[in-house]
Design an enzyme around this catalytic site. Sequence first.
Site, PDB file in Angstrom:
ATOM      1  N   CYS A 364     -21.933 -16.506   8.449  1.00  0.00           N
ATOM      2  CA  CYS A 364     -22.326 -16.131   7.077  1.00  0.00           C
ATOM      3  C   CYS A 364     -21.836 -14.728   6.739  1.00  0.00           C
ATOM      4  O   CYS A 364     -22.554 -13.933   6.114  1.00  0.00           O
ATOM      5  CB  CYS A 364     -23.832 -16.240   6.891  1.00  0.00           C
ATOM      6  SG  CYS A 364     -24.466 -17.917   7.007  1.00  0.00           S
ATOM      7  N   ALA A 365     -20.615 -14.431   7.179  1.00  0.00           N
ATOM      8  CA  ALA A 365     -20.033 -13.108   6.922  1.00  0.00           C
ATOM      9  C   ALA A 365     -18.524 -13.263   6.709  1.00  0.00           C
ATOM     10  O   ALA A 365     -17.714 -12.648   7.406  1.00  0.00           O
ATOM     11  CB  ALA A 365     -20.327 -12.152   8.073  1.00  0.00           C
TER      12      ALA A 365
END
Length: 406
Positions: A364-365
């Site tokens: 999630c980056a």
Amino acid sequence: MTFSVDKVRADFPVLSREVNGLPLAYLDSAASAQKPSQVIDAEAEFYRHGYAAVHRGIHTLSAQATEKMENVRKRASLFINARSAEELVFVRGTTEGINLVANSWGNSNVRAGDNIIISQMEHHANIVPWQMLCARVGAELRVIPLNPDGTLQLETLPTLFDEKTRLLAITHVSNVLGTENPLAEMITLAHQHGAKVLVDGAQAVMHHPVDVQALDCDFYVFSGHKLYGPTGIGILYVKEALLQEMPPWEGGGSMIATVSLSEGTTWTKAPWRFEAGTPNTGGIIGLGAALEYVSALGLNNIAEYEQNLMHYALSQLAAVPDLTLYGPPDRLGVIAFNLGKHHAYDVGSFLDNYGIAVRTGHHCAMPLMAYYNVPAMCRASLAMYNTHEEVDRLVTGLQRIHRLLG
């Protein structure tokens, strides 16, 4: 109190199981931590003998459940040293807490032409809500860039602030790199420019003490499930003066004072006006047990043990051929890496065959992955129940994969 990892491990039932015929080495606590028996038992006991709908009930079970819930709010306020328990809102997790701020405070305070500052290392939960807010109102999203070593280019921060900056939204600890940001100086700078500060504490609160009054942040948010508590529960801290000014972002039961079809609706006071509907009372009880468990062990004791384990892990991983590590040498909780040119999913699958659980993917980056020009990374995370022997197994597993895949 002396910290004993063996005693801690005995409290976590899952750590006694095997995966693929080998003892489980759970190195994925940054995604979600395992739960001690004390948390499991507390939530189960509540559902067995103490469950009832909270608020306004005159019968004994309801009154007792309400009292237990509010006692957890008090315990959580002590855990982060808030000035008052009424500065804490129960939320589903960090993501909901950030969205609450974006939709309540943000909609009321950010206008066209204003700007919000985030960093290149943020989790999507601290990017997307601000993108959505900026798109709604016509504001600008500004970004603190990364250095190759996984720290932020802090020298650029003063140039990003101006009289239109409304918020700095920053992670306390990167979920990929383990970088702990220098919050004190960043918060001071933001306040000098009249901006508020939101801190994503999802990867910090389990590793060392957090004092929101000392930090002087305006918002601080974290999840229970990364803190050895249940899923579906978290805490949003907001300075009292700010919280009282914020409008609700969800409507329903429990958050109203009066409802009239002819005269409209009035809200109850904060924090309850941000807790519409039936709360996750069982999760709240479990969170309280997790806070009690961690506090009894002592966060300073946990921090000392985990830092020693991290130093050992980094020194041992240096012996793995073709291993690329991402992030600074001084870090908390996580070690992101890639092995040669092999995809992270392949490396993670081999490690799973050896009974070792790591996280693979973009974590999630995606902006951070783009900076390092990789589609994915492996991430091993170290928690208070991990051991030197598990680190050795990780190192041996990576060396074996390197020999097999070349």
